[in-house]
Design an enzyme around this catalytic site. Structure first.
Site, PDB file in Angstrom:
ATOM      1  N   SER A  52       0.830  -1.193   0.000  1.00 34.84           N
ATOM      2  CA  SER A  52       0.000   0.000   0.000  1.00 34.84           C
ATOM      3  C   SER A  52       0.876   1.259   0.000  1.00 34.84           C
ATOM      4  O   SER A  52       1.718   1.432  -0.870  1.00 34.84           O
ATOM      5  CB  SER A  52      -0.951  -0.060   1.200  1.00 34.84           C
ATOM      6  N   ASP A 349      -6.004  -3.562  -2.630  1.00 32.62           N
ATOM      7  CA  ASP A 349      -4.880  -3.153  -1.792  1.00 32.62           C
ATOM      8  C   ASP A 349      -4.044  -4.337  -1.309  1.00 32.62           C
ATOM      9  O   ASP A 349      -4.579  -5.378  -0.911  1.00 32.62           O
ATOM     10  CB  ASP A 349      -5.424  -2.391  -0.583  1.00 32.62           C
TER      11      ASP A 349
END
Length: 586
Positions: A52, A349
């Protein structure tokens, strides 16, 4: 403000080497620029990874190291650019998150909820309808009072508020139920939206990566460009459609992207470079787009894709659509052959799978340290004023904070966070891991996370925490600074690893010479590995490998007892960097 990095401030030839892993955390990633810049003064970065927001920082760090190793300007010019990101983020953080115009109301409500001012956000959105409804209600009540019509007054009191509710809520429900899924379940696509002068997140990352690497007008930086100078990049992403993680860069040629879909997600010049010299996939499946291009893999994988495919925070940032053949559903293909049905996959993600992939780049006995920079919640009752913590020894896995669970929402979040983070949490606490992971503790109410509107002074404070984190790692591990932390680390690794190896070898030796319980006619473990026995599935181990197995089984690990308790074990585990494939296949 932390000290900035001079473009010529580093030694050039005999730097120590390290690897670096950074945790995800959306806006919490603003702690990383100064941490990376401080570490790079004493260390050459060899393998860099994260998830991320940590993946974005890893890509920037890799680009800066590429510039240093390729001779693209002054020795530390790329890291000076990274250091300067702190000022850029202080000015422009909120502008990086730009929603699609059709989803702007949902984004405004999200910002209001984060700031604890959802009422003000709702008022800004609906003050005109509310004012119109209030005027209409007042007029209806005055008319009903003048006419003496009690039924009309009652109807107005019920109908006008109901109409206002429908006027405001129905569009929101339509956005959430129809428009958000059509936007790949994210409010912000990443490219600059109409009405914005500043670049959005993906455009900003693309320009910064090229600038930091010292090649602003060249083709996009790739994993191969990094590898040519001894640099490895790695990050996590999550294929929600296949319900599995992948390690980036992808390494197996099974994925395709639709140019039309990606035009709304990536800069035009990046896409033009991506399809240059390529032809679309030829297929006859009517449900799939006709503009599917093979996704580059391995050395050809763009570094920008590493960052963007890892940072797709659900609901906030759009997932990345890719296509692949689902071989469990066969369809007629060319020349009478069947092919897998083309299916659309959504990549979200990396933090869903592993938000702190501290296992990246690990080895039983490392030749260079792998530093970790983690993010955690700050609690004054537990931590007092200590915001940056590098433990002197590994904590017990039972020594975790006990967090109260209040309400149904807290219960659901506890389930979600436990399911996705427990492996990273326990891995990071193991001896041989914990003492090289520095944690930056943030006040969740105002710092990092989903706080998209942090004021400049808060961002500057996070920069200082990042600089302190980098300094603490250097102070403990840098030989140039007179530290011997890496010696202690390798000694601890040996004390943990060798007894565990001995334990595993004892079990291996026992299994080599024994037959399965209850099956006296079955081959021994050695015979099975050698391919012996009726109905063998395939050729066994080569003679050299079988000889090595014999040598391992003959080792005498007796007397090699652990001198400390460890929650670790040695076993085969699945990796997330490729699909299973046979030797020699593409």
């Amino acid at each position: 403000m932390p000290d900035r990095i001079s473009p010529t401030a580093a030694p050039t030839a005999s730097l120590q080497e390290c690897d670096l892993i950074m945790k995800g955390g959306i806006t919490s990633g603003v702690v990383y620029p100064q941490a990376v810049a401080r570490i790079a003064r004493d260390y050459r970065l060899r393998s860099i990874g994260g998830s991320s927001a940590g993946a974005i920082a890893a890509c920037f760090a890799a680009a800066a190291e590429y510039r240093r190793q390729s001779g693209g300007g002054a020795e530390m010019a790329g890291f000076a650019e990274i250091s300067a990101l702190s000022t850029d983020l202080a000015r422009n953080l909120q502008t990086l998150f730009q929603p699609r115009p059709a989803l702007a109301p949902l984004f405004q409500l999200l910002i209001g909820a984060i700031q604890g001012a959802i009422g003000r956000a709702a008022w800004r959105l609906w003050r005109l309808p509310v004012a119109a409804a209030a005027a209409l209600l007042a007029a209806a009540l005055l008319w009903a009072a003048w006419a003496g019509n009690f039924f009309a007054a009652t109807t107005a009191l019920l109908a006008v508020p109901l109409g206002l509710a429908l006027w405001t809520l129905v569009p929101l429900l339509r956005m959430a139920a129809r428009d958000l899924p059509q936007a790949n379940f994210g409010l912000c696509p990443g490219i600059t939206q109409p009405g914005h002068d500043s670049p959005a997140l993906t455009d900003w990352m693309h320009k910064r990566l090229q600038r930091i690497s010292g090649r602003p007008g060249d083709a996009p930086l790739t994993a191969g460009d990094l590898a040519a100078h001894g640099i490895q990049i790695a990050a996590m992403t999550t294929d929600l459609s296949s319900q599995r993680p992948f390690q980036l860069p992808l390494s197996t040629r099974i994925h395709y992207f639709s140019l039309a879909e990606w035009r709304g997600l990536f800069p035009a010049d990046f896409l033009e470079a991506l399809i240059a010299g390529r032809a679309p996939l030829a297929h006859q499946q009517d449900h799939a787009p006709r503009d599917l291009y093979q996704l580059p893999v391995g050395d050809d994988f763009p570094v920008l894709l590493v960052a963007r495919m890892s940072l797709s925070f659900p609901g906030l940032i759009e997932s990345i659509p890719l296509w692949r053949h689902d071989d469990q559903i066969r369809l007629p293909g060319p020349e009478g052959r069947s092919v897998g049905r083309l299916a659309r996959c959504l990549f979200s993600d990396g933090g869903i799978s592993s938000n702190f992939p501290i296992h990246f780049f690990d080895s039983l006995l490392p030749s260079r340290p792998t530093f970790g920079i983690a993010l955690a919640s700050w609690d004054h009752a537990r931590h007092r004023d200590t915001r940056v913590h590098l433990p002197a020894r590994s904590p017990a896995s039972s020594n975790l904070p006990v967090r109260p669970i209040d309400g149904l929402g807290g219960f659901a979040m506890a389930i979600l966070n436990t399911a996705k983070d427990w492996q990273d949490t326990l891995q990071g606490m193991l001896p041989g891991y914990a003492e090289r992971v520095v944690t930056v503790r943030l006040d969740d109410r105002v710092e990092g996370g989903m706080n998209l509107t942090m004021p400049p002074e808060v961002i500057e404070q996070l920069n200082r925490y990042g600089a302190e984190a980098g300094d603490s790692l250097v102070a403990r591990y840098s030989y140039a600074a007179g530290a011997r932390g890496f010696d202690d680390h390798r000694q601890l690794r040996g004390r943990i690893t060798v007894p565990k190896l001995a334990e595993a070898l004892q079990g291996f030796a026992s299994a080599m010479g024994s037959r399965p319980a209850g099956a006296p006619a079955a081959p021994t473990g050695r015979e099975a590995m050698g391919g012996g026995g009726a109905g063998a599935a395939g050729p066994g181990l080569s003679p050299r490998c079988l000889s090595l197995a014999d040598e391992l089984a003959e080792l005498e690990p007796d007397g090699c007892e652990p001198d400390r308790v460890s929650d670790a074990t040695i076993r085969l585990v699945a990796v997330a960097d490729r699909m299973p494939r046979r030797r020699g296949s593409a």
